[in-house]
Enzyme design. Structure first.
Site, PDB file in Angstrom:
ATOM      1  N   TRP A 161      -0.489 -25.171 -18.505  1.00 30.71           N
ATOM      2  CA  TRP A 161      -1.952 -25.028 -18.555  1.00 30.71           C
ATOM      3  C   TRP A 161      -2.434 -23.662 -18.085  1.00 30.71           C
ATOM      4  O   TRP A 161      -3.589 -23.311 -18.285  1.00 30.71           O
ATOM      5  CB  TRP A 161      -2.616 -26.118 -17.692  1.00 30.71           C
ATOM      6  CG  TRP A 161      -2.019 -26.225 -16.303  1.00 30.71           C
ATOM      7  CD1 TRP A 161      -1.081 -27.130 -15.913  1.00 30.71           C
ATOM      8  CD2 TRP A 161      -2.273 -25.394 -15.167  1.00 30.71           C
ATOM      9  NE1 TRP A 161      -0.728 -26.908 -14.594  1.00 30.71           N
ATOM     10  CE2 TRP A 161      -1.451 -25.860 -14.112  1.00 30.71           C
ATOM     11  CE3 TRP A 161      -3.131 -24.314 -14.916  1.00 30.71           C
ATOM     12  CZ2 TRP A 161      -1.443 -25.266 -12.844  1.00 30.71           C
ATOM     13  CZ3 TRP A 161      -3.125 -23.721 -13.664  1.00 30.71           C
ATOM     14  CH2 TRP A 161      -2.285 -24.198 -12.643  1.00 30.71           C
ATOM     15  N   LYS A 185       3.853 -28.904 -27.929  1.00 32.54           N
ATOM     16  CA  LYS A 185       3.193 -29.860 -27.049  1.00 32.54           C
ATOM     17  C   LYS A 185       2.503 -29.067 -25.937  1.00 32.54           C
ATOM     18  O   LYS A 185       3.140 -28.621 -24.994  1.00 32.54           O
ATOM     19  CB  LYS A 185       4.207 -30.837 -26.436  1.00 32.54           C
ATOM     20  CG  LYS A 185       3.548 -32.011 -25.752  1.00 32.54           C
ATOM     21  CD  LYS A 185       4.278 -32.479 -24.511  1.00 32.54           C
ATOM     22  CE  LYS A 185       4.103 -31.575 -23.346  1.00 32.54           C
ATOM     23  NZ  LYS A 185       2.747 -31.405 -22.819  1.00 32.54           N
ATOM     24  N   GLU A 261      11.204 -20.526 -19.255  1.00 32.63           N
ATOM     25  CA  GLU A 261      10.375 -19.605 -18.457  1.00 32.63           C
ATOM     26  C   GLU A 261       9.837 -20.436 -17.309  1.00 32.63           C
ATOM     27  O   GLU A 261       8.894 -21.211 -17.489  1.00 32.63           O
ATOM     28  CB  GLU A 261       9.230 -19.039 -19.312  1.00 32.63           C
ATOM     29  CG  GLU A 261       9.680 -18.173 -20.471  1.00 32.63           C
ATOM     30  CD  GLU A 261      10.166 -16.799 -20.027  1.00 32.63           C
ATOM     31  OE1 GLU A 261      10.033 -16.459 -18.844  1.00 32.63           O
ATOM     32  OE2 GLU A 261      10.702 -16.074 -20.875  1.00 32.63           O
ATOM     33  N   ARG A 289      -4.798 -12.271 -10.373  1.00 30.64           N
ATOM     34  CA  ARG A 289      -4.813 -12.628 -11.795  1.00 30.64           C
ATOM     35  C   ARG A 289      -4.684 -14.147 -11.895  1.00 30.64           C
ATOM     36  O   ARG A 289      -3.836 -14.757 -11.253  1.00 30.64           O
ATOM     37  CB  ARG A 289      -3.632 -11.934 -12.482  1.00 30.64           C
ATOM     38  CG  ARG A 289      -3.528 -12.204 -13.950  1.00 30.64           C
ATOM     39  CD  ARG A 289      -2.408 -11.356 -14.514  1.00 30.64           C
ATOM     40  NE  ARG A 289      -2.247 -11.561 -15.937  1.00 30.64           N
ATOM     41  CZ  ARG A 289      -1.079 -11.744 -16.528  1.00 30.64           C
ATOM     42  NH1 ARG A 289       0.036 -11.740 -15.815  1.00 30.64           N
ATOM     43  NH2 ARG A 289      -1.014 -11.911 -17.820  1.00 30.64           N
ATOM     44  N   CYS A 295       2.957 -17.455 -12.867  1.00 29.92           N
ATOM     45  CA  CYS A 295       4.357 -17.420 -12.435  1.00 29.92           C
ATOM     46  C   CYS A 295       4.695 -16.043 -11.877  1.00 29.92           C
ATOM     47  O   CYS A 295       5.604 -15.897 -11.069  1.00 29.92           O
ATOM     48  CB  CYS A 295       5.262 -17.742 -13.610  1.00 29.92           C
ATOM     49  SG  CYS A 295       4.886 -16.729 -15.039  1.00 29.92           S
ATOM     50  N   GLU A 392       6.305 -21.803  -4.345  1.00 31.25           N
ATOM     51  CA  GLU A 392       5.322 -21.110  -5.186  1.00 31.25           C
ATOM     52  C   GLU A 392       3.929 -21.584  -4.751  1.00 31.25           C
ATOM     53  O   GLU A 392       3.648 -22.780  -4.771  1.00 31.25           O
ATOM     54  CB  GLU A 392       5.608 -21.504  -6.637  1.00 31.25           C
ATOM     55  CG  GLU A 392       5.026 -20.591  -7.652  1.00 31.25           C
ATOM     56  CD  GLU A 392       5.444 -20.992  -9.072  1.00 31.25           C
ATOM     57  OE1 GLU A 392       5.854 -22.141  -9.301  1.00 31.25           O
ATOM     58  OE2 GLU A 392       5.343 -20.130  -9.960  1.00 31.25           O
TER      59      GLU A 392
HETATM   60  P1  NAP Z   1       4.851 -28.352 -15.362  1.00 29.91           P
HETATM   61  O1  NAP Z   1       4.346 -29.480 -14.585  1.00 29.91           O
HETATM   62  O2  NAP Z   1       6.297 -28.091 -15.393  1.00 29.91           O
HETATM   63  O3  NAP Z   1       4.301 -28.606 -16.849  1.00 29.91           O
HETATM   64  C1  NAP Z   1       4.544 -27.703 -17.891  1.00 29.91           C
HETATM   65  C2  NAP Z   1       4.559 -28.453 -19.201  1.00 29.91           C
HETATM   66  O4  NAP Z   1       5.616 -29.412 -19.187  1.00 29.91           O
HETATM   67  C3  NAP Z   1       3.306 -29.233 -19.499  1.00 29.91           C
HETATM   68  O5  NAP Z   1       3.052 -29.195 -20.870  1.00 29.91           O
HETATM   69  C4  NAP Z   1       3.685 -30.643 -19.060  1.00 29.91           C
HETATM   70  O6  NAP Z   1       2.947 -31.634 -19.714  1.00 29.91           O
HETATM   71  C5  NAP Z   1       5.119 -30.688 -19.511  1.00 29.91           C
HETATM   72  N1  NAP Z   1       5.949 -31.673 -18.832  1.00 29.91           N
HETATM   73  C6  NAP Z   1       5.915 -32.075 -17.541  1.00 29.91           C
HETATM   74  N2  NAP Z   1       6.900 -32.964 -17.303  1.00 29.91           N
HETATM   75  C7  NAP Z   1       7.578 -33.124 -18.475  1.00 29.91           C
HETATM   76  C8  NAP Z   1       8.704 -33.896 -18.875  1.00 29.91           C
HETATM   77  N3  NAP Z   1       9.346 -34.688 -18.015  1.00 29.91           N
HETATM   78  N4  NAP Z   1       9.121 -33.818 -20.150  1.00 29.91           N
HETATM   79  C9  NAP Z   1       8.479 -33.022 -21.025  1.00 29.91           C
HETATM   80  N5  NAP Z   1       7.407 -32.261 -20.709  1.00 29.91           N
HETATM   81  C10 NAP Z   1       6.970 -32.302 -19.445  1.00 29.91           C
HETATM   82  O7  NAP Z   1       4.212 -26.986 -14.937  1.00 29.91           O
HETATM   83  P2  NAP Z   1       2.673 -26.628 -14.760  1.00 29.91           P
HETATM   84  O8  NAP Z   1       2.211 -27.090 -13.447  1.00 29.91           O
HETATM   85  O9  NAP Z   1       1.915 -27.040 -15.960  1.00 29.91           O
HETATM   86  O10 NAP Z   1       2.743 -25.037 -14.830  1.00 29.91           O
HETATM   87  C11 NAP Z   1       2.966 -24.270 -13.724  1.00 29.91           C
HETATM   88  C12 NAP Z   1       4.394 -23.813 -13.638  1.00 29.91           C
HETATM   89  O11 NAP Z   1       4.732 -23.048 -14.787  1.00 29.91           O
HETATM   90  C13 NAP Z   1       4.633 -22.907 -12.467  1.00 29.91           C
HETATM   91  O12 NAP Z   1       5.840 -23.220 -11.823  1.00 29.91           O
HETATM   92  C14 NAP Z   1       4.732 -21.528 -13.113  1.00 29.91           C
HETATM   93  O13 NAP Z   1       5.443 -20.591 -12.366  1.00 29.91           O
HETATM   94  C15 NAP Z   1       5.372 -21.842 -14.403  1.00 29.91           C
HETATM   95  N6  NAP Z   1       5.128 -20.782 -15.390  1.00 29.91           N
HETATM   96  C16 NAP Z   1       6.168 -19.962 -15.722  1.00 29.91           C
HETATM   97  C17 NAP Z   1       5.962 -18.936 -16.613  1.00 29.91           C
HETATM   98  C18 NAP Z   1       7.088 -18.010 -16.982  1.00 29.91           C
HETATM   99  O14 NAP Z   1       6.961 -17.328 -17.987  1.00 29.91           O
HETATM  100  N7  NAP Z   1       8.178 -17.948 -16.237  1.00 29.91           N
HETATM  101  C19 NAP Z   1       4.703 -18.739 -17.169  1.00 29.91           C
HETATM  102  C20 NAP Z   1       3.660 -19.589 -16.807  1.00 29.91           C
HETATM  103  C21 NAP Z   1       3.899 -20.620 -15.916  1.00 29.91           C
HETATM  104  P3  NAP Z   1       1.668 -32.337 -19.023  1.00 29.91           P
HETATM  105  O15 NAP Z   1       0.643 -31.311 -18.931  1.00 29.91           O
HETATM  106  O16 NAP Z   1       1.302 -33.403 -19.947  1.00 29.91           O
HETATM  107  O17 NAP Z   1       2.164 -32.804 -17.698  1.00 29.91           O
END
Ligand code: NAP
Length: 488
Positions: A161, A185, A261, A289, A295, A392
């Site tokens: 998100w 998705k 990522e 930002r 991340c 984090e």
């Molecule tokens: P998240 O909870 O891991 O969710 C990311 C995505 O995965 C969402 O679409 C989520 O869907 C889905 N998801 C969650 N559990 C799943 C499962 N068991 N099976 C399949 N899909 C699943 O992360 P977030 O809180 O949205 O995002 C923040 C994280 O992303 C932070 O750790 C950040 O550092 C990382 N990030 C990394 C980068 C990079 O390039 N390295 C860039 C941006 C963000 P739902 O929304 O439906 O739960």
């Protein structure tokens, strides 16, 4: 609700259905999920909530479209990508407002993300024309070695998100360039930007079935069977390390190609010879930002003891002057965090650090009232056992610790399971190169607080991920190498 004059129109224009095989349609059984404005907690609208069967139908559509799409001339794929870039530029104001409404970031930041997201279309419109193999004589002279680069095949993308458009285009654009079809998705909390992008890509000429979009409130249930389907060839995920680990395990069954990522815990090093103006400016960008919900966000500040007080004072002055508010309102610099859970986690981490001896120079807690706001915060005297040095933060909190020599700074910077990005401020060229080489991260910001660039390989080492997005490396992730031995 914001009183922005275009908000109602932008919301009315965005598709709210699933995109499967070129058809916009309701979810099975007509299920919908609500999309919330994090600045007010109000529901903005409902969008179709894909079921497991809808996910399967999306994969069927991607598989059906794969052979035809792989056979399209690279020039056609390139032109679609360039048109998508132009459309994003033309619609930048509306796309940014939509993103602000569902995600919270200020309009200025949302415009920045739209511009960044569009750059992946522009970059990959060029990359689409540069997919090349080679032919050479075998060393023994008895055959020719022909090397082909072919699209890997149907892909599944899961996006977070925090950057609802850019984390999508970073995967979608190289997949289009390479000739891959895909199911996307988006995160449950921010499906609107992805639905708007899908409509824009249709308008740019993307054929039916190449891109399929399935927002859902049951991500694990919808995703697992897609990942287990032997017709899928690649999984690309951006999100937390915790979920990344689960998905890598699921992908192991059919030895899927994966790109991950994942999370970060970026150190931000300020040496005694740094230009402090540049360091404070860089810190504002690297920390603030996306309200710290990035991340790449600077998570731990290590500042040489001789300049720490001045650096902290100047950073606190800049942070305390920021204006919080609804992202779509004039003058807002800092929007809300995504939800109550995120705000609760940031509060918990700050409380833990303060209980262990840290002091807040500015901020220090959530803001009362509607929405999930947290005050921009600078903490000094952060002790080594504080949780926020290991975890984090994902919020507008800058914890500052001091160091006295280079080895100590590097050791502390590397003392984490993560390795996405590190920031380094120094005017000494030898030190800059020496330290950059020793930092255990996929990227280093040298005297600047922003590394994101469509033409550069973005990605991490250690628990921050596998693979790269952007640059030449980004396209390579969507190509398979085939070698043909040709008898002479
Ligand atoms: P998240 O909870 O891991 O969710 C990311 C995505 O995965 C969402 O679409 C989520 O869907 C889905 N998801 C969650 N559990 C799943 C499962 N068991 N099976 C399949 N899909 C699943 O992360 P977030 O809180 O949205 O995002 C923040 C994280 O992303 C932070 O750790 C950040 O550092 C990382 N990030 C990394 C980068 C990079 O390039 N390295 C860039 C941006 C963000 P739902 O929304 O439906 O739960």
């Amino acid at each position: 609700m914001t009183n922005h004059p275009d908000a109602a129109r932008v919301l009315a224009d965005v598709p709210r259905q699933l995109l499967v095989g070129g058809q916009w349609r309701d979810a099975t059984g007509g299920a919908t999920l609500p999309v919330e404005d994090p600045a007010t907690g109000e529901t903005l609208c409902e969008v179709a909530d894909a079921s497991v069967a809808d996910g399967a139908a999306a994969l069927d559509a991607a598989v059906a479209a794969q052979a035809g799409w792989a056979a399209t001339p690279p020039q056609e794929r390139s032109e679609i990508l360039y048109r998508a870039f132009q459309l994003m530029q033309q619609r930048s104001d509306d796309l940014a407002l939509l993103m602000t409404l569902e995600m919270g970031k200020s309009l200025a930041e949302a415009k920045g993300e739209v511009a960044y997201a569009a750059e992946f279309f522009r970059w990959n419109s060029g990359e689409a024309l540069r997919v090349d193999g080679y032919v050479k004589d075998a060393a023994n002279g008895q055959s020719r070695v022909m090397v082909l680069k072919q699209p890997v095949g149907p892909c599944f993308f899961i996006t977070p998100w925090n950057f609802p458009a850019a984390m999508g285009t970073r995967k979608i654009a190289p997949a289009i360039a390479a000739g891959c079809t895909m199911v996307v998705k988006p995160a449950e909390q921010t499906p609107l930007s992805m639905l708007a992008l899908a409509a824009l890509l249709e308008e740019a000429g993307l054929p039916p079935g190449v891109l399929n979009v399935v927002p859902t409130s049951s991500s694990p249930d919808l995703s697992a069977p897609i990942i287990a389907d032997p017709r899928l060839r690649k999984l690309s995920f951006t999100g937390s390390t915790e979920v990344g680990r689960l998905l890598i395990a699921q992908a192991a069954d059919q030895v899927l190609k994966v790109s991950m990522e994942l999370g970060g815990n970026a150190p931000f090093l300020v040496f005694d010879d740094a230009d402090l103006d540049a360091a404070v400016e860089g810190a504002m960008v690297a920390k603030m930002r996306n309200m710290g919900e990035a991340c790449t966000s600077a998570n731990r500040f290590y500042v040489h003891a001789s300049v720490a007080e001045e650096f902290a004072g100047r950073l606190a002055e800049r942070m305390s002057a920021l204006t919080l508010g609804h992202g779509a309102d004039e003058g807002t610099e800092v929007g809300p965090l995504i939800d109550a859970d995120q705000r609760g986690k940031v509060t918990e981490l700050v409380t833990d650090a303060v209980d262990k001896g840290a002091r807040a120079l500015t901020g220090g807690g959530p803001r009362d009232g509607a929405g999930y706001f947290f005050e921009p915060t600078v903490l000094t005297g952060v002790t080594a056992d504080a949780r926020l040095l290991k975890e984090e933060i994902f919020g507008p909190v800058a914890p500052i610790s001091t160091f006295t020599d280079e080895d100590e700074a590097i050791a502390r910077a590397n003392d984490t399971e993560y390795g996405l990005v590190s920031y380094l401020f120094t005017r000494d060229l030898d030190r800059a190169l020496r330290v950059a080489e020793r930092l255990e991260s996929g990227m280093v910001g040298l005297n600047q607080g922003l590394v994101s660039n469509a033409g550069a390989p973005f990605g991490g080492v250690k628990a921050s991920g596998l693979g790269r997005e952007g640059g030449n490396e980004g396209l390579a992730e969507f190509l398979e190498t085939k070698y043909v031995a040709i008898k002479r």
